[in-house]
Scaffold this active site. Structure first.
Site, PDB file in Angstrom:
ATOM      1  NE  ARG A 143      -7.045  -8.765  -1.405  1.00 47.72           N
ATOM      2  CZ  ARG A 143      -6.543  -7.950  -2.320  1.00 47.72           C
ATOM      3  NH1 ARG A 143      -5.635  -7.041  -1.960  1.00 47.72           N
ATOM      4  NH2 ARG A 143      -6.933  -8.016  -3.581  1.00 47.72           N
ATOM      5  CE  LYS A 202      -4.169  -1.863   0.049  1.00 46.05           C
ATOM      6  NZ  LYS A 202      -5.035  -1.940   1.228  1.00 46.05           N
TER       7      LYS A 202
END
Length: 272
Positions: A244, A204
């Site tokens: 994830r 991210k």
């Protein structure tokens, strides 16, 4: 949970696994590296991404899901659409991973109730093209918990059982970089609400900023995997249900370390 992006415009891999054959090879590689579940998505949720038509999303993900499930691989479908979720379950998916928590398409809750599959409700405030304008919080952890509690209320009203529900704090979705760290550091507060928690920090933007070089340029997505593995270990030690990730081996090793660490600590506490 290993990520299989069947998209041409993913922020993390730039469409490298866009064709069904490439997606299949990549997913099986993730399983070999230690992933337990494959999360198959056909629509990019990167900041600024535009939506794809429903028919195109179905065309991308359903053949790939069928191939994985035919090989006995547990599959999650990453979608916000009820029709795609229904078709994915019929193709063998056992988890619906909805980044909108049902806000994008409330009918998806009916699919969850009808099929009985596991449902990941992520914290979300708007689609990728507008989410950065919605990043306003009083206290990000309290606000996320409150809004996820609303999703749980809606799921229950639709007939979804509590044992089907997994919560996701939605790292990076309508959250500036600094807002993501409290959600991780205070993961125990989200766990206290009684539901399994999925953590999706992999590659991210906030990790890119953390790892920025001397010139201030954020680290590229592929340079964020070691930091992702560190978060995986910390999340596992904190009690997360699943992480994830785009790269499985580093996280699988990190989770083993966390398991040994917490196991030894628990033995020591029992002996006292």
């Amino acid at each position: 949970m290993g990520v299989v992006n069947v998209t041409p415009d993913s922020f993390s891999d730039g469409g490298e696994w866009f064709t069904p054959d490439a997606a299949l090879r990549h997913g099986l590689s993730l399983i070999a590296e230690g992933a337990d579940i494959l999360d198959v998505g056909g629509e990019s949720t990167r900041p600024g991404a535009e939506r794809v038509p429903e028919g195109e999303e179905l065309r991308r993900v359903i053949p790939v899901i069928r191939e994985f499930t035919a090989r006995g691989v547990p599959v999650s479908v990453d979608t916000t659409r009820a029709a795609v979720a229904q078709a994915a379950v019929e193709a063998g998916a056992v988890i619906i991973n909805d980044v909108s928590g049902g806000l994008a398409d409330p009918e998806i809750h009916q699919v969850v109730a009808r099929t009985g599959v596991v449902y990941v409700a992520m914290h979300w405030r708007g689609h990728a093209d507008v989410m950065d304008r919605l990043a306003h919080y009083d206290d990000v952890v309290t606000d996320v918990r409150t809004e996820l509690a609303q999703r749980v209320t809606e799921l229950r009203a639709a007939g979804v059982a509590d044992h089907q529900i997994v919560l996701d704090p939605g790292l990076g979705f309508a959250k500036p970089g600094s807002a993501n760290w409290p959600l991780l550091a205070r993961l125990d507060e989200l766990l206290a609400d009684g539901f399994p928690v999925l953590v999706g920090a992999s590659r991210k933007r906030f990790l890119g900023h953390l790892l920025a070089g001397a010139d201030g340029q954020p680290a590229a997505p592929l340079e964020r995997d070691r930091a992702t593995a560190a978060i995986s270990a910390l999340a596992a030690a904190a009690g997360a249900w699943c992480v994830r990730v785009h790269e499985a081996q580093g996280t699988a090793d990190a989770v083993r370390v966390a398991s040994a660490w917490t196991g030894a600590r628990n033995v020591g506490e029992d002996a006292r």
